[in-house]
Design a protein around this motif. Structure first.
Motif, short mmCIF file in Angstrom:
data_model
loop_
_atom_site.label_atom_id
_atom_site.label_comp_id
_atom_site.label_asym_id
_atom_site.label_seq_id
_atom_site.Cartn_x
_atom_site.Cartn_y
_atom_site.Cartn_z
N ARG A 25 0.85 -1.18 0.00
CA ARG A 25 0.00 0.00 0.00
C ARG A 25 0.89 1.24 0.00
O ARG A 25 1.87 1.31 0.75
N GLY A 49 -2.73 7.27 -4.29
CA GLY A 49 -2.68 6.28 -3.23
C GLY A 49 -3.39 5.00 -3.67
O GLY A 49 -4.31 5.04 -4.48
N GLY A 50 -2.94 3.88 -3.13
CA GLY A 50 -3.56 2.60 -3.45
C GLY A 50 -2.59 1.47 -3.22
O GLY A 50 -1.68 1.57 -2.40
N VAL A 51 -2.79 0.39 -3.95
CA VAL A 51 -1.96 -0.80 -3.83
C VAL A 51 -1.19 -0.99 -5.13
O VAL A 51 -1.76 -0.93 -6.21
N GLN A 73 -3.38 0.20 -8.15
CA GLN A 73 -4.83 0.05 -8.07
C GLN A 73 -5.30 1.05 -7.03
O GLN A 73 -5.00 0.92 -5.85
N GLU A 74 -6.05 2.07 -7.49
CA GLU A 74 -6.49 3.13 -6.57
C GLU A 74 -7.50 2.61 -5.57
O GLU A 74 -8.25 1.69 -5.83
N ASP A 75 -7.51 3.27 -4.39
CA ASP A 75 -8.50 2.95 -3.35
C ASP A 75 -9.87 3.42 -3.77
O ASP A 75 -10.06 4.35 -4.46
#
Length: 75
Positions: A25, A49-51, A73-75
């Protein structure tokens, strides 16, 4: 969201290492990779932000400005 190599003012660069691995993350602005250009070492920030979902290049791979180096991969 793609992670692209920003224009660093050098004709070429080399990925030296990944700070973030697939599954990590990250927050927008976190350093996710390090690249070498002639005379400097530069961190590549996460655009969002994301993974971290993918790493498209490996250490020592040559790069050009705008090249896709990974994906978040965005939140």
């Amino acid at each position: 969201m793609p992670i692209e190599l920003p224009d660093l003012g050098a004709p070429r660069a080399v990925l030296s290492l990944w700070y973030a691995r697939v599954g990590d993350r990250v927050f927008a602005g976190d350093r996710v990779a390090e690249v070498l250009i002639p005379g400097a070492t530069v961190d590549v920030p996460a655009p969002v932000g994301g993974v971290v979902a993918a790493q498209a290049v490996l250490a020592n791979d040559p790069l050009v400005a705008g090249q896709l180096i990974g994906e978040i991969q965005e939140d």
